[in-house]
Write an enzyme that holds these catalytic residues in place. Structure first.
Site, PDB file in Angstrom:
ATOM      1  N   GLY A 116      53.499 -22.079 -18.093  1.00  0.00           N
ATOM      2  CA  GLY A 116      52.642 -21.403 -18.975  1.00  0.00           C
ATOM      3  C   GLY A 116      51.485 -22.580 -19.219  1.00  0.00           C
ATOM      4  O   GLY A 116      51.909 -23.878 -19.148  1.00  0.00           O
ATOM      5  N   CYS A 117      50.413 -22.178 -19.417  1.00  0.00           N
ATOM      6  CA  CYS A 117      49.424 -23.291 -19.593  1.00  0.00           C
ATOM      7  C   CYS A 117      49.477 -24.137 -20.772  1.00  0.00           C
ATOM      8  O   CYS A 117      49.315 -25.270 -20.763  1.00  0.00           O
ATOM      9  CB  CYS A 117      47.888 -22.166 -19.843  1.00  0.00           C
ATOM     10  SG  CYS A 117      47.909 -21.079 -21.053  1.00  0.00           S
ATOM     11  N   ASN A 118      49.678 -23.694 -22.079  1.00  0.00           N
ATOM     12  CA  ASN A 118      50.233 -24.387 -23.235  1.00  0.00           C
ATOM     13  C   ASN A 118      51.424 -25.644 -22.614  1.00  0.00           C
ATOM     14  O   ASN A 118      51.213 -26.620 -22.993  1.00  0.00           O
ATOM     15  CB  ASN A 118      50.594 -23.560 -24.152  1.00  0.00           C
ATOM     16  CG  ASN A 118      49.700 -22.996 -24.763  1.00  0.00           C
ATOM     17  OD1 ASN A 118      48.688 -23.627 -25.178  1.00  0.00           O
ATOM     18  ND2 ASN A 118      49.855 -21.782 -24.788  1.00  0.00           N
TER      19      ASN A 118
END
Length: 342
Positions: free
Chosen positions: A148-150
């Site tokens: 995930g980017c976060n």
């Protein structure tokens, strides 16, 4: 040697970003582009900014001749991705950009995503795709699960600190500011310009964001015990970028030296001079991560900040970096472009 590439889900933001990156790659050839909802259209019709490229017409994913494909990127939504990947040829190398194979425990996947996993055997096979920390596993993998980017942003900030034992694991707060492109390209009322612009708000409050599952999986494995953090994402009315501000207990100078040593040989992770904070503006459109460490005015506490482009290093750039490893290429190929500024 040139490798033939397919992209499933080419009509989304991450699919378009993959095309932008691969168009400058010296060893990859885009052979097939699939997007079931846009099948029959040209990429120029779907993304006019790519009209200068000679690209195949979009088709349905099941129309791809996979015998001619060396590696496939799958840029589909979660749940859909596992259903499609389970039907692809068993020997095909795959980089998945969805959430479907990030969590190793099927029960954890069901808890965070609300449905049983449809391909648990593939889930066991998948390698977590945070390149700088799983490089050897990725090199030997058939299926790589992009982060995930976060989750990627927070892990670049915290992984070396947890591994070195230089912060208090019971006092970690992640405050994340996220660009709207992270929500995908589908039409959503709350993402309309009039609903989003000139405002700023938290979402998935109370630790309910799905990337929390990745944080706890990865940090607990590093620490050898359960690690639970406080994590709140906020939606910004900007197109690209994530800024992660982490509040930790520990000696700021030790934290700085730990991060500097951990990333000294990494091509895409730069630790800024002590006391300097990064900006999403300075990594925009690039595969770079900028990290900064600032001493808090309260002794024994530090602020550690990370910035990356959610569509590039947080997703498609990471995917290409992993694909390079899987194909035994220099992992920086196609990814050395400078950030866009202003």
């Amino acid at each position: 040697m040139t490798y033939n590439i397919a992209i499933i889900g080419a009509s989304g933001y991450t699919g378009a970003e993959l095309i932008r990156l691969i168009s400058e790659h010296p060893a990859l050839n885009i052979t097939a582009l699939a997007a079931n909802s846009k099948a029959g259209l040209s990429m120029a019709q779907v993304f006019p900014h790519l009209r200068h490229l000679d690209l195949p017409t979009l088709i349905r994913w099941d129309e791809i001749d996979f015998s001619a494909i060396d590696l496939c990127f799958c840029a589909l939504p979660h749940k859909t991705s596992q259903e499609v990947i389970s039907q692809l040829p068993k020997g095909l190398k795959i980089v998945d950009l969805s959430a479907d194979f990030r969590l190793r425990d099927p029960a954890a996947y069901e808890a965070w995503y609300g449905n049983p996993h449809a391909a648990p055997e593939l889930q066991k096979e998948a390698v977590y795709g945070l390149t700088e920390f799983y490089r050897d596993d990725i090199r030997a993998a058939r299926l790589v699960a992009g982060t995930g980017c976060n989750a990627a942003t927070g892990q670049y900030v915290l992984r070396p600190l947890i591994a070195a034992g230089v912060i208090d694991l019971d006092h970690i707060i992640l405050d994340m500011k996220c660009a709207v492109s992270g929500a995908g390209r589908a039409l959503k009322e709350n993402l309309l310009h009039a609903e989003l612009s000139e405002g700023y708000h938290g979402y998935a409050l109370g630790g309910t964001h799905r990337h929390q599952g990745e944080f706890e999986q990865e940090f607990s494995a590093l620490a050898g015990k359960a690690v639970t953090i406080q994590f709140t994402p906020h939606l910004l009315p900007v197109n690209r970028g994530i800024l992660c501000t982490s509040y930790v207990h520990g000696d700021a100078h030790v934290i700085y030296e730990t991060l500097s040593a951990a990333y000294a040989d990494e091509a895409f992770v730069q630790v800024l001079p002590f006391g300097e904070g990064p900006s999403t503006h300075h990594v925009r459109g690039s595969n770079h991560v900028h990290l900064g460490v600032v001493a808090d005015r309260i002794g024994g506490r530090a602020i550690v900040i990370g910035a990356l482009d959610n569509l590039t290093k947080g997703s498609s750039g990471q995917a290409l970096q992993n694909a390079n490893l899987m194909l035994d290429l220099d992992e920086t190929l196609g990814l050395t472009m400078a950030p866009l500024f202003p």
